[in-house]
Write an enzyme that holds these catalytic residues in place. Sequence first.
Site, PDB file in Angstrom:
ATOM      1  N   CYS A  28     -23.821  10.327 -18.472  1.00 14.93           N
ATOM      2  CA  CYS A  28     -24.160   9.539 -18.559  1.00 14.93           C
ATOM      3  C   CYS A  28     -25.590   9.821 -19.378  1.00 14.93           C
ATOM      4  CB  CYS A  28     -24.913   9.643 -17.395  1.00 14.93           C
ATOM      5  SG  CYS A  28     -26.401   8.587 -16.258  1.00 14.93           S
TER       6      CYS A  28
ATOM      7  N   GLU B 176      -8.581 -32.474 -35.048  1.00 12.56           N
ATOM      8  CA  GLU B 176      -8.901 -31.001 -35.529  1.00 12.56           C
ATOM      9  C   GLU B 176      -7.999 -29.987 -35.201  1.00 12.56           C
ATOM     10  OE1 GLU B 176     -12.228 -31.047 -37.889  1.00 12.56           O
ATOM     11  OE2 GLU B 176     -12.988 -29.609 -37.385  1.00 12.56           O
TER      12      GLU B 176
ATOM     13  N   LYS C  72     -25.430 -31.170 -36.160  1.00 11.61           N
ATOM     14  CA  LYS C  72     -25.444 -29.878 -36.366  1.00 11.61           C
ATOM     15  C   LYS C  72     -26.661 -28.748 -35.323  1.00 11.61           C
ATOM     16  CE  LYS C  72     -22.249 -28.431 -39.910  1.00 11.61           C
ATOM     17  NZ  LYS C  72     -21.460 -27.093 -40.361  1.00 11.61           N
TER      18      LYS C  72
ATOM     19  N   ASP D  40       8.201 -24.749 -15.237  1.00  6.60           N
ATOM     20  CA  ASP D  40       8.080 -24.307 -16.112  1.00  6.60           C
ATOM     21  C   ASP D  40       9.827 -23.982 -16.673  1.00  6.60           C
ATOM     22  OD1 ASP D  40       5.492 -24.356 -16.849  1.00  6.60           O
ATOM     23  OD2 ASP D  40       5.629 -21.601 -16.920  1.00  6.60           O
TER      24      ASP D  40
ATOM     25  N   ASP E  10      12.462 -25.507 -19.308  1.00  6.37           N
ATOM     26  CA  ASP E  10      13.426 -24.222 -20.416  1.00  6.37           C
ATOM     27  C   ASP E  10      14.701 -24.657 -20.196  1.00  6.37           C
ATOM     28  OD1 ASP E  10      10.817 -23.255 -20.681  1.00  6.37           O
ATOM     29  OD2 ASP E  10      11.528 -21.895 -20.106  1.00  6.37           O
TER      30      ASP E  10
ATOM     31  N   CYS F 281     -30.466   9.909 -10.701  1.00 10.07           N
ATOM     32  CA  CYS F 281     -30.334   9.129 -11.437  1.00 10.07           C
ATOM     33  C   CYS F 281     -30.704   7.698 -11.874  1.00 10.07           C
ATOM     34  CB  CYS F 281     -28.504   8.128 -12.062  1.00 10.07           C
ATOM     35  SG  CYS F 281     -28.968   7.663 -13.521  1.00 10.07           S
TER      36      CYS F 281
ATOM     37  N   LYS G  11     -18.418 -32.408 -32.515  1.00  6.28           N
ATOM     38  CA  LYS G  11     -18.097 -31.903 -33.780  1.00  6.28           C
ATOM     39  C   LYS G  11     -17.159 -30.223 -33.761  1.00  6.28           C
ATOM     40  CE  LYS G  11     -19.156 -31.828 -38.638  1.00  6.28           C
ATOM     41  NZ  LYS G  11     -18.433 -30.682 -38.952  1.00  6.28           N
TER      42      LYS G  11
END
Length: 705
Positions: free
Chosen positions: A439, A173, A345, A34, A38, A463, A116
């Site tokens: 709790c 898209e 769909k 990167d 840059d 518990c 799609k």
Amino acid sequence: MSLDLLKQKIENLRIDLNNHNYNYYILDKQLISDFQYDEMMSRLNELENKYPQFYDPNSPTQRVGGKVLDNFKTVNHSVPMLSLENTYNENDLLNFNDRVLKKIKKKKNNYVCELKYDGVAISITYINGLLVQALTRGDGLSGDDVTENIKTIKSVPLKLIGNFPKKLEVRGEIFIDKKSFEKINSDRSRQREILKQGLEKELLNVVNKDDITKINKKYSSKLNKLEPFSNPRNFASGSIKLLDPVKVSARNLSCIFYYVNLPDNYFKNHYEAIVSARNWGFQISQFVQISNSIEEVFEFTKKIEKVRNSLPFEIDGVVIKVNSFSDQLILGNTSKSPRWAISYKFKSTQAETILKDIIYQVGRTGAITPVAFLEPVFLSGSTIRRASLHNDSFIKSLGLKIGDTVIIEKGGDVIPKVVSVDFSKRDLLCRDIKRIEFCPSCKTKLIKPKNEVNLYCVNSMSCRPQIINKIEHFISRDALDISSIGSKTVEMLYDEGKINNVGDLYKLKLSDLINLNGFGSESNSYKKAQNIIDGINNSKSKSFDKLIFGLGIRYVGKTVAKKLSLKFENIVNLKNANFNSLIETDEIGEKIANSVLNFFRDEHNIRLINSLSNSGLNFALDNDSKNKSNKLNNLTFVISGTFTFSREQLANIIEQNDGKLSSSISKNTDYLIEGNKAGPKKIEKANLLGVKIITETKFLSLLND
Ligand code: IVH
């Protein structure tokens, strides 16, 4: 340096940066760091500023920039942007196939199946390989000119590469991936929290009453601007309509292309066009597939429906297109949609309902999970009354209140989840959600360990839901698989004091079970009880890794349990393992290592292991498992064709050596093992994605390396 040379230097930097962009965004390859990228960008920027005579609107520096607009210009589409006919079942697809075959007078047809994508459509024009215009769909005949905004999207090429046509229109898209969307919403909710704290602080210091209104006003507009976005599609369509391109560039949008409008006779079919577009620099989905019959189309739709939730972006179905351009021409369009394409769909997996309340569940580790109590709503075949909310920070990031209208979704798993809030429907009666402190079952004060998102009840010994859930985990399929005991029986046995932990299961006698409520008539109840005892006895021979998994050590899932069993071979070694030897184990990091150490430090757990061991459970690796290796660890294989081994045998070899077998090729596949009469489509796809193709012999040699 002469001006000619400078021009050349600028041009070279532009070519290099475009090339890195293509590799990074389209081919998923990072060739430079990167930092280096840059650096190159700022060198180019500097030169362009110094020598404005070499300005180029398609330079990589021009992505983030552009003027803030007052409004968008409306421009006519050269070819109308039609929509697609929607279908929801296989019968409709069969009818579509019949219509197509009749019109093109063929017995069979090639279709191209695609995803799609659920975003917003865009049409982009390139002249001489340069991006000149991007238009939204608008009313289909004309759309908004959003060129400057689209240029900020890194997966949209500004300059094409390779052998492209002089004039080219592509459609695709614009979308945001699920992860980035979640991050944007959680960042917003964090900023809201900070603002709210600021507001509270300022209100505390108020002396003059009038100031309260002023301060509230100042904050409320800021807070409104930080409301979470409702879903990725709205986010994408809202983003490309922002008037400031700099804001758009910060939105992490992507673009995937699905249609190429070419000069006549350029290519014969859609598949060729779309694969070439990838070579010109466009992002094309890896899921584009040719199907030779409608039955193959069904296979594709089924496959995609299965992987839908694991895709990094939203889709709402599959698009099926007639491949041949000459057949497309014969079929033509209706006024709304092409007759050569159709969208299948997926059944709606989202629904809208009201959040009535939130209840808190206690898991086997004591983790507290909030669960949404909903106004019942029908969704993909069942009535939903509850949905998962994960944890308190998830509730915060949704910005949820009791009484809100929420969107729920059924994912791959059965448990639906709340995905967003419809803030436009919020009213004054909606209540804030109070933070839970004790709790809900045993009333112990909850704690929140550092770096954890969940609250915990630490009363693991008494518990009730924790104990019951631990037992249910122990008998579940991936653990000791004692399917003859149901949840109700576990609860009854616990409530009647017959079992208090998993060790007690092995001390159960027929008489403890026969008289349980709901076991039916005498003979029935005897059979049922005997079945349970048999199931418990059979579980004693389950493998060491299943036993480790069944113990329910936090963060130790199936795979980690397997790794631990192979590395340490028996419970004594595992119990005595130190931090270093644990993290040396494949897939085990600090978090898991500490959790294992903590587990064995607790004397209750040691007592439990002793009790299980005395009952005859198998706390060591059996000889068969010792033959296993992890030589194929992290490698994914696809096999095609016939081999000297059967498919099952090959699958076993891959699994025994810790590899993964997959049925279809993706960019995550490492090897395609090519046998006799291997499928040509698999080979083509492997070549396209750069997946290595090897023979059976070469595969076996991987095990000997
Ligand atoms: S083809 C002339 N392919 O669905 C055919 N559309 O309902 C043009 N969409 O507006 C469309 N994925 O935004 C096509 N693989 C795909 C698609 C796709 C999503 C959208 C597109 C279009 C809408 C039609």
